[in-house]
Structures are given as C-alpha cells and as structure tokens.
Design an enzyme around this catalytic site. Sequence first.
Site, short mmCIF file in Angstrom:
data_model
loop_
_atom_site.label_atom_id
_atom_site.label_comp_id
_atom_site.label_asym_id
_atom_site.label_seq_id
_atom_site.Cartn_x
_atom_site.Cartn_y
_atom_site.Cartn_z
N HIS A 1 8.91 -2.29 -5.93
CA HIS A 1 9.66 -1.30 -5.17
C HIS A 1 9.29 0.09 -5.67
O HIS A 1 9.16 0.30 -6.88
CB HIS A 1 11.16 -1.53 -5.33
CG HIS A 1 12.00 -0.47 -4.70
ND1 HIS A 1 12.05 -0.26 -3.34
CD2 HIS A 1 12.83 0.47 -5.25
CE1 HIS A 1 12.86 0.75 -3.07
NE2 HIS A 1 13.34 1.20 -4.22
N CYS B 1 9.35 0.78 1.72
CA CYS B 1 9.59 1.78 0.67
C CYS B 1 8.32 2.51 0.26
O CYS B 1 8.32 3.74 0.09
CB CYS B 1 10.25 1.13 -0.54
SG CYS B 1 9.26 -0.15 -1.36
#
Length: 301
Positions: free
Chosen positions: A60, A174
């Site tokens: 992430h 993301c």
Amino acid sequence: RRFDYRPKTDPYCQARYTFCPTGSAVPVMKEEDVIEVYRLQAPVWEFKYGDLLGHLKIMHDAVGFKSALTGKNYTMEWYELFQLGNCTFPHLRPGMDAPFWCNQGAACFYEGIDDAHWKENGTLVLVTTISGAMFNEMAKWVKYDNETGIYYETWTVQASPDKKSTVWFDSYECSKFILRTYQKLADLGAVFNKVQTNYTSIILFSGEPIYLGNETSIFGPQGNKTLAAAIRDFYYPFKPHKTVREFFVDLLKIIDRVILNHEFYLFYNLEYWFLPMKFPYLKIIYEEVPLPVGSKASVGV
C-alpha cells in the site's frame, strides 16, 4: 473516466474497518513554508497480518508531508471506502438482477505520520522538498481528483507479460493516486531525489476485450437475459465464504472458468467487458516506476 460528481453511497455498503477514521481537512500552508515530501509504503493490511502480504509484494502506498514552519507531519493516501473485496467483486443481492457494487475509492488526509507503521516492514524516505505555495496548489488538484475519479479498480489488464504489450485496462488504486500526486508536484516545479520507487500491480492477461454493455442494456427490461445470467454465474463463486469447504468448492469453479475456459467478466467505468483469458492468466508484479520530471509547462515555476 472522470465523473461530474461523487454519488452518495448506498447504506447496503458497509466497511469492516471505517474509512479514514481520523481524517481532517487539508490545511492551507504559508507560501514561504518549506515542506518535506516523503514516500510511504507498507504491506497491505499490515495492522492485521503484519508483513505477510509484504512477502508477496502486495504493498500500500501513501505520501507524507512535514512543515518546517509548524513542525507538523501529515499523511495522505487513497483507498477503498468499503475494503478491497467489495471493490474487486460485486454482491449478488436477492431480488436484484444486476450485480451490486460497493466500489468507491477516495483520498484520506490526516495529521501525523505513523513512523513505525511505514518503517518496520516498508518505506519512509524523503523524495523532494516543496514550498507552501506548491503544497496549496497540489491541495486544489487533490480536491478535483477526489471529486471526479471516484471508483476503485483493482485489475490491470494487458495482452501479455511483455512490458511493451498492449494495456487494455489500467488499474485505479492507491499507487496510481500517489503517482498522479508526484506528477502534479513535478509539474508545479518539484525536483525529486534519485530514489528507486517500486509499486504493486495485479495483472490479468487477456486477448482483445469484448464490450458487452452497461447495467441497463444487460440487466434492464430489454436486456440480454442469457448474458445477464452468465455474468451473475461468473461472480457467484467470489462471494464471502462461511466455511473452508465452501471456499475450496468455489475456488475450483473459479479455476474452471478463468483458466480452463479462459473466461473473465470485468466491470470497468460502469460497463461490462468479456476478457478471453490467456496464460499466465494472473500475475502480481512489483516493478520500478521512476519518480517524474516536470512537464514543459512547469519550467520557470
């Protein structure tokens, strides 16, 4: 695709973990401020599984800021409103013909940088320094980007593992938000340090996709009932599972459809596409995407 506005979320869509629980408004910085910009990366769902997904290079991404005038730190990231599974696959609700999607994604901004979270199994590294004026311009862009780019998309779809192969569909998650943010900063005049930056992509491999239609044309009163049934049948095995036995039974169905029969139905920009799947079918890659340089328009900023 950009949209005119962000629609209200349906109460049916529920998140196990609250989206952006400590979020705050983006502050207006003093123009003369000097702000350090940090690259942040950690394994997905590290708070629950530790570095497990890091070993698979499922990461992430976020970006951090530190103000020289105030000493305050900030974190900015973009992720799913209702968790990854809801963005990747729909719900098949009783009484509804069309699959129901809870697939919005959005930016989250909050004060502080959790150093331990990013450093322990990931990355926290300075990538550039900007002025307060540049930060404020970036903030205006973030508002526009967040209001018009509203749907999370897990999959990248391309023709083959060759780096120069055709990309049929690009993901929207993301890391793509972070890349867009870096590019905006570069266009505003930011000069990035020479730092290697790698990002995770989950890729499906497919022949040329076949356009099927939108929800109305497939599932509406005048829709294609045979195609509607095929799409619902395809998504059924991806539902949440209550038992291990159910999971393995449905996993065999998924393998049969995707690998043995080369079938995948993709929902992208509110439209359905058929993907004629090809070997190696799916791959998770973690490859370098260099930090950007500014556009010609940014010269002199």
